[in-house]
Design an enzyme around this catalytic site. Structure first.
Site, PDB file in Angstrom:
ATOM      1  CB  CYS A   1      40.185  26.196  54.782  1.00  0.00           C
ATOM      2  SG  CYS A   1      38.854  25.757  53.674  1.00  0.00           S
TER       3      CYS A   1
ATOM      4  NE  ARG B   1      43.731  31.526  58.398  1.00  0.00           N
ATOM      5  CZ  ARG B   1      44.486  31.381  57.314  1.00  0.00           C
ATOM      6  NH1 ARG B   1      44.098  30.592  56.347  1.00  0.00           N
ATOM      7  NH2 ARG B   1      45.625  32.009  57.210  1.00  0.00           N
TER       8      ARG B   1
ATOM      9  CD1 TRP C   1      34.145  30.758  52.727  1.00  0.00           C
ATOM     10  CD2 TRP C   1      35.263  30.051  50.923  1.00  0.00           C
ATOM     11  NE1 TRP C   1      33.689  31.467  51.648  1.00  0.00           N
ATOM     12  CE2 TRP C   1      34.356  31.055  50.526  1.00  0.00           C
ATOM     13  CE3 TRP C   1      36.072  29.450  49.946  1.00  0.00           C
ATOM     14  CZ2 TRP C   1      34.239  31.474  49.209  1.00  0.00           C
ATOM     15  CZ3 TRP C   1      35.957  29.874  48.646  1.00  0.00           C
ATOM     16  CH2 TRP C   1      35.041  30.876  48.281  1.00  0.00           C
TER      17      TRP C   1
ATOM     18  CG  ASN D   1      43.467  26.876  53.067  1.00  0.00           C
ATOM     19  OD1 ASN D   1      42.525  27.120  52.318  1.00  0.00           O
ATOM     20  ND2 ASN D   1      44.306  27.804  53.495  1.00  0.00           N
ATOM     21  N   GLY D   2      42.787  24.955  50.257  1.00  0.00           N
ATOM     22  CA  GLY D   2      43.262  25.146  48.879  1.00  0.00           C
ATOM     23  C   GLY D   2      42.379  24.381  47.911  1.00  0.00           C
TER      24      GLY D   2
ATOM     25  CD  GLU E   1      35.936  49.555  51.391  1.00  0.00           C
ATOM     26  OE1 GLU E   1      35.951  48.781  50.426  1.00  0.00           O
ATOM     27  OE2 GLU E   1      36.104  49.168  52.563  1.00  0.00           O
TER      28      GLU E   1
ATOM     29  CE  LYS F   1      34.166  46.750  53.895  1.00  0.00           C
ATOM     30  NZ  LYS F   1      35.593  46.653  53.727  1.00  0.00           N
TER      31      LYS F   1
ATOM     32  CD  GLU G   1      32.582  42.918  52.923  1.00  0.00           C
ATOM     33  OE1 GLU G   1      33.076  41.818  52.721  1.00  0.00           O
ATOM     34  OE2 GLU G   1      33.259  43.954  53.021  1.00  0.00           O
TER      35      GLU G   1
ATOM     36  CG  HIS H   1      26.099  59.861  31.930  1.00  0.00           C
ATOM     37  ND1 HIS H   1      25.881  60.594  30.787  1.00  0.00           N
ATOM     38  CD2 HIS H   1      26.845  60.647  32.740  1.00  0.00           C
ATOM     39  CE1 HIS H   1      26.488  61.760  30.893  1.00  0.00           C
ATOM     40  NE2 HIS H   1      27.070  61.814  32.068  1.00  0.00           N
TER      41      HIS H   1
ATOM     42  CE  LYS I   1      40.436  40.081  57.478  1.00  0.00           C
ATOM     43  NZ  LYS I   1      39.690  41.280  57.125  1.00  0.00           N
TER      44      LYS I   1
HETATM   45  C1  F6R Z   1      36.021  43.358  51.894  1.00  0.00           C
HETATM   46  C2  F6R Z   1      37.259  42.607  51.983  1.00  0.00           C
HETATM   47  C3  F6R Z   1      37.774  41.978  50.750  1.00  0.00           C
HETATM   48  C4  F6R Z   1      39.315  41.984  50.737  1.00  0.00           C
HETATM   49  C5  F6R Z   1      39.823  41.193  49.526  1.00  0.00           C
HETATM   50  C6  F6R Z   1      41.331  41.234  49.430  1.00  0.00           C
HETATM   51  O1  F6R Z   1      35.681  43.950  53.110  1.00  0.00           O
HETATM   52  O2  F6R Z   1      37.836  42.484  53.045  1.00  0.00           O
HETATM   53  O3  F6R Z   1      37.267  42.566  49.603  1.00  0.00           O
HETATM   54  O4  F6R Z   1      39.753  43.302  50.684  1.00  0.00           O
HETATM   55  O5  F6R Z   1      39.409  39.866  49.635  1.00  0.00           O
HETATM   56  O6  F6R Z   1      41.934  40.657  50.558  1.00  0.00           O
HETATM   57  P1  F6R Z   1      43.436  40.948  50.897  1.00  0.00           P
HETATM   58  O7  F6R Z   1      43.540  42.393  51.247  1.00  0.00           O
HETATM   59  O8  F6R Z   1      43.746  40.050  52.059  1.00  0.00           O
HETATM   60  O9  F6R Z   1      44.241  40.621  49.686  1.00  0.00           O
END
Ligand code: F6R
Length: 603
Positions: free
Chosen positions: A2, A27, A74, A98-99, A476, A480, A483, A499, A598
């Site tokens: 948000c 966000r 969000w 936001n929250g 990772e 990637k 997502e 396994h 994000k």
């Molecule tokens: C994936 C991604 C998320 C963040 C996670 C932690 O590409 O970006 O998995 O890594 O939400 O976010 P931060 O690093 O801001 O604590």
């Protein structure tokens, strides 16, 4: 999570708020809205989906006014519908939030019983209704907000606007970041520096429990107890205003390509000749008997890679946990424990809560990209990763910069604990200094990756394999890919495949093998053979000549040779590009994948 903006301007604010929301869209992008006060009248426009829909709506139904608040959402409580979109309004009050308000159900039934019925499913509307109820009882807007805040449990960043009050905006922060700015004639509120960068050159971060009353003449900040307080001003970094794609199609592509430069900047910041200098405060690893590392998502995979480095170089035991588990596990900690919290945003709610659990029990070190963040501020030592603003929702350059700082920390730990000779330390530093150039070379395999990605886009499931420190990189790579392309992907330790997961292998499942030629390469090749014998289509990402002929893999990607120990920094690059180009081939939005946002500031 948000984005919030508020302006008391000397011009029509809707277009400026819209522009600020554009910078904050990373966000959250489920819905967006703006409310203004024009000629004393409160009015609003809201639209479901990305900001472009709100922008279209405003073309058809402009929103006049020199005072306004805006929000990009969000969704937490309630589906992404127009009714659930912010700003929420109850009579003369409009609010953006936001929250999460944890006691909203209780407040809602209390308000409903008093005939303050809600229209939406959100917790936010309850805040507006509560405030309205205090105004109806005769309170001034400032008193009404103060009483409202006293009733709220949970995390919030809020901005209030009032009907009939074109020179008043009230902002409040608890748990979610919020900043204010003033230039002598105009007042601003925003979720972060990016929101406010083109509007002001200095800002003030509200602290936990703070609330601020703003007008065009000035502002006053109060703490949770209602006492007037001063908070320090921070200059907004010039770079915060530069939120552009730099000629790339997406922020994610730009951020992938920035990696040589930002890794280099990070190394220069922490290296003084052959010595690692933390600058921001010293940590002496000789007194540390255990390291616990805590993070979420991509940042947690950086921790998993670093576990290999700390254990190998500094011979110190390391535990890694995702923040949402760590805090409820209540692990024992001591003053000889170093607790490391890694977070790009520095605001991730679970990581912050885990840090608060560890605070006072262990030494707290954080590794963050946003050095004014809550996690940075609540740590004993906060080390910046200096990656610059990361807008793409999928973390890329922050990951490799986190790895870079963790690599340097592992060297420092080895030196402090006497497990790394000066000569070996020097050789490692020399190797790390070569990483920016190697990452540049790795970016040159992009055409090859793009070609493979076109085939990958057809797949329903993809497996990633890695051994040693490449195992977390396999996790990772899978994260990637899933997502941003929505293809189901899993990462496995190469040796684990037989396994169980090998049952998934057939001609339709591409298997990405991340395997630099290190002492484990031969074992990984054997695992690859097992997969290929069952029809699996292997994409081998490795280094050295004759890769294709030697491995008989379906596709190969030839990487520059790097010291095995630091290879995860380098191999992150093809994994990121593979995800990016698969998303492009599938036509998904690489920068704003569905359901994500994000900076996850709710638990
Ligand atoms: C994936 C991604 C998320 C963040 C996670 C932690 O590409 O970006 O998995 O890594 O939400 O976010 P931060 O690093 O801001 O604590």
């Amino acid at each position: 999570m948000c984005g919030i903006v508020g302006i008391l301007g000397t011009y029509e604010v809707s277009p400026v708020i819209l522009e600020a929301l554009r910078r904050l869209e990373y966000r959250g992008y489920d819905s967006a809205g703006i409310a203004t006060v024009s000629d004393g009248q409160l009015d609003r426009r809201r639209a479901v989906g990305k900001l472009v829909n709100l922008s279209d709506h405003l073309v058809h139904q402009p929103l006049p006014g020199r005072s306004g608040i805006g929000h990009t959402r969000w969704a937490t409580h309630g589906k992404p519908t127009e009714t659930n979109a912010h700003p929420h309004r109850a009579g003369p009050v409009a609010v953006v939030h936001n929250g999460i308000i944890e006691n909203f159900a209780e407040l809602r039934s209390e308000l409903t019983a008093r005939n303050y019925g809600a229209e939406s499913e959100t917790d936010t509307e309850t805040i507006a209704l509560l405030c309205q109820s205090f105004l109806d009882g005769g309170a001034t807007p400032v008193e009404a907000v103060q009483r409202t805040l006293a009733r709220l449990e949970g995390a919030f960043a809020l901005v209030f606007l009032f009907d009939g009050q074109s020179d008043l905006m009230i902002a409040a922060r608890k748990g979610s970041p919020l900043a204010i700015a003033h230039n002598g004639t105009e007042a601003f509120v925003g979720s972060d520096a990016i929101a406010l960068a083109p509007l002001a050159d200095r800002l003030i971060y509200l602290e936990e429990g703070d609330w601020a009353v703003l007008s065009r003449e000035g502002f006053t900040i109060f703490d949770e107890a209602g006492a007037e307080v001063d908070r320090p001003e921070t200059r907004i970094a010039e770079a915060a205003g530069r939120v552009d794609k730099g000629g790339h199609r997406h922020f994610m592509a730009k951020e992938i390509h920035e990696q040589p430069a930002v890794i280099d900047a990070c190394l220069s910041h922490y290296l003084d000749g052959d010595t690692v200098r933390l600058r921001e405060g010293e940590i002496d690893f000789s007194g540390v008997d255990r390291i616990v590392m805590v993070a979420c998502g991509t940042a947690s995979y950086a921790c998993h890679v670093a576990k290999y480095w700390f254990e190998q170089i500094a011979r110190v035991p390391v535990e890694v946990d995702v923040a949402s588990e760590f805090r409820y596990r209540e692990p024992p900690l001591s003053d000889r424990t170093l607790a490391i919290f890694v977070s790009q945003s520095g605001e991730t709610a679970d990581t912050l809560a885990a840090l608060r659990y560890a605070s006072g029990k262990a030494q707290i070190l954080s590794i963050v990209n946003v050095d004014t963040s809550s996690i940075a501020r609540e740590s004993d030592v906060a080390l910046p990763i200096l990656a610059g603003v990361e807008i793409g929702v999928a973390s890329t350059k922050a990951f490799t910069c986190q790895l870079t700082v963790l690599a340097l920390l592992a060297l420092k730990a080895g030196a402090d604990r006497g497990t790394l000779t000066a000569e070996d330390g020097k050789a490692h530093v020399e190797a790390l200094r070569k990483m920016p150039a190697l990452v540049s070379q790795a970016l040159a395999v992009e055409d090859r990756i793009e070609d493979i990605a076109r085939s990958l886009a057809e797949a329903r499931d993809v497996l990633f394999l890695g051994r040693g420190a490449m195992y977390p990189l396999a996790l990772e790579g899978a994260l990637k890919l899933k997502e941003i392309s929505y293809i189901h992907a899993e990462g496995y330790a190469s040796g684990e495949l037989k396994h169980g997961p090998i049952a998934l292998v057939d001609e339709s499942v591409p298997i990405i093998v991340l395997a630099p030629r290190d002492h484990l390469f031969g074992k990984t090749v054997s695992n690859m053979q097992e997969v290929m014998a069952r029809g699996g289509r292997v994409v081998l990402i490795s280094d050295g000549d004759g890769l294709a002929a030697e491995s008989a893999a379906w596709r190969t990607v030839e990487m520059p040779r790097a010291p095995a120990i630091w290879a995860p920094i380098l191999y992150a690059v093809p994994a990121q590009m593979l995800a990016y180009h698969t998303a492009i081939a599938k036509g998904t939005d690489a920068d704003q994948p569905r359901n994500l946002a994000k900076s996850v500031t709710v638990e």
